[in-house]
Design a protein around this motif. Structure first.
Motif, short mmCIF file in Angstrom:
data_model
loop_
_atom_site.label_atom_id
_atom_site.label_comp_id
_atom_site.label_asym_id
_atom_site.label_seq_id
_atom_site.Cartn_x
_atom_site.Cartn_y
_atom_site.Cartn_z
N VAL A 98 -0.86 -2.00 -4.93
CA VAL A 98 -0.80 -1.92 -3.48
C VAL A 98 0.58 -2.41 -3.03
O VAL A 98 0.98 -3.54 -3.34
N ASP A 99 1.30 -1.56 -2.30
CA ASP A 99 2.58 -1.94 -1.72
C ASP A 99 2.36 -2.10 -0.22
O ASP A 99 2.24 -1.12 0.52
N TYR A 100 2.29 -3.35 0.23
CA TYR A 100 1.99 -3.62 1.63
C TYR A 100 3.19 -3.32 2.54
O TYR A 100 3.02 -3.12 3.74
N TYR A 204 -9.12 -6.12 -2.50
CA TYR A 204 -7.84 -6.15 -1.80
C TYR A 204 -7.98 -5.52 -0.42
O TYR A 204 -8.91 -4.77 -0.15
N ARG A 205 -7.05 -5.87 0.43
CA ARG A 205 -6.98 -5.27 1.77
C ARG A 205 -6.17 -3.99 1.67
O ARG A 205 -5.01 -4.00 1.31
N ASP A 206 -6.81 -2.86 2.00
CA ASP A 206 -6.13 -1.57 1.96
C ASP A 206 -5.22 -1.45 3.17
O ASP A 206 -5.69 -1.52 4.31
N SER A 214 -11.37 -2.93 0.08
CA SER A 214 -11.82 -2.23 -1.12
C SER A 214 -12.22 -3.22 -2.19
O SER A 214 -11.69 -4.33 -2.26
N ARG A 215 -13.13 -2.79 -3.07
CA ARG A 215 -13.48 -3.59 -4.23
C ARG A 215 -12.49 -3.40 -5.37
O ARG A 215 -12.59 -4.08 -6.39
N GLY A 216 -11.61 -2.42 -5.29
CA GLY A 216 -10.69 -2.15 -6.38
C GLY A 216 -9.38 -2.76 -6.19
O GLY A 216 -8.40 -2.57 -6.78
#
Length: 216
Positions: A98-100, A204-206, A214-216
């Motif tokens: 994830v790139d925020y 993580y926060r999508d 998300s659970r992933g």
């Protein structure tokens, strides 16, 4: 905010091939290596969870630090130092980067990545790994690759013999080198094994619009 080169780091966690911190050398004779591979297999089976500090160095020589949380089978989280807008996390099936900063999410099946060596309980090190010679009898270096899928890359893991670790080993870190010759080295410290780990670590926060957590 700059990316600090981390986008070159994280894909190497997902796709790879070896060298770097651990010396490359011919494998030991198969018969001599079997007990050592059995020890690695026993260590991974006994390591239900692990937390550690990590230091990650990429191809450009830049180093980032953070916290690693692992729960077998399949779950891992790389929480980078403050100011780094990147998260790498697996829910047991899918490895997600994830790139925020740019609200981007990239995913790969865990078993198609070098991290599958650590996370996939169905993998037998005796079938896909070889022991590399070491000048230090207290060190055990193992190179793992899937010959049927060279695109998955190679991961070279380093263990220290220590009776306090699961099955007498402690994972020191690993090195990967992707198909584009991008080398990433991860060194672990302050390892703690088989401690309680919450599943919240692997959510993580999508950052994409209108996406629930998300659970992933």
């Amino acid at each position: 905010m700059k990316h600090f080169g981390i986008l070159a780091f994280a894909p190497a966690l997902a796709f790879a091939a070896p060298l770097g911190v651990f010396p490359h050398a011919p494998a030991l004779a198969q018969s001599a290596a079997k007990p050592q591979l059995a020890a690695v297999s026993a260590h991974l089976k006994a390591m239900k969870t692990m937390t550690a500090d990590f230091s990650q160095t990429g191809q450009n020589g830049q180093t980032l630090t953070g916290k690693l949380t692992l729960a077998r089978p399949g779950k891992i989280r790389f929480q980078y130092q403050p100011g780094v807008p990147l998260l790498v996390v697996s829910d047991g099936r899918t490895l997600t980067m994830v790139d925020y900063q740019v609200a981007q999410v990239s995913r790969w099946p865990v078993r198609n990545t070098p991290l599958g060596v650590l996370l996939d309980p169905e993998r037998d090190p005796g079938r896909y790994a070889k022991v590399l010679p070491s000048a230090d009898p207290n060190r055990l270096n193992v190179e793992a690759r899937d010959p049927k899928h060279p695109e998955y890359g190679v991961m070279t893991l380093s263990f220290r013999r220590d009776p306090s670790g699961p099955s007498g080993l402690i994972l020191r870190g690993w090195t990967v080198l992707d198909a584009q010759n991008n080398r990433t080295t991860v060194i672990l410290s302050n390892q703690r094994f088989n401690v309680p780990v919450s599943d919240n670590n692997f959510r993580y926060r999508d950052p994409r619009p209108h996406r629930p957590p998300s659970r992933g």
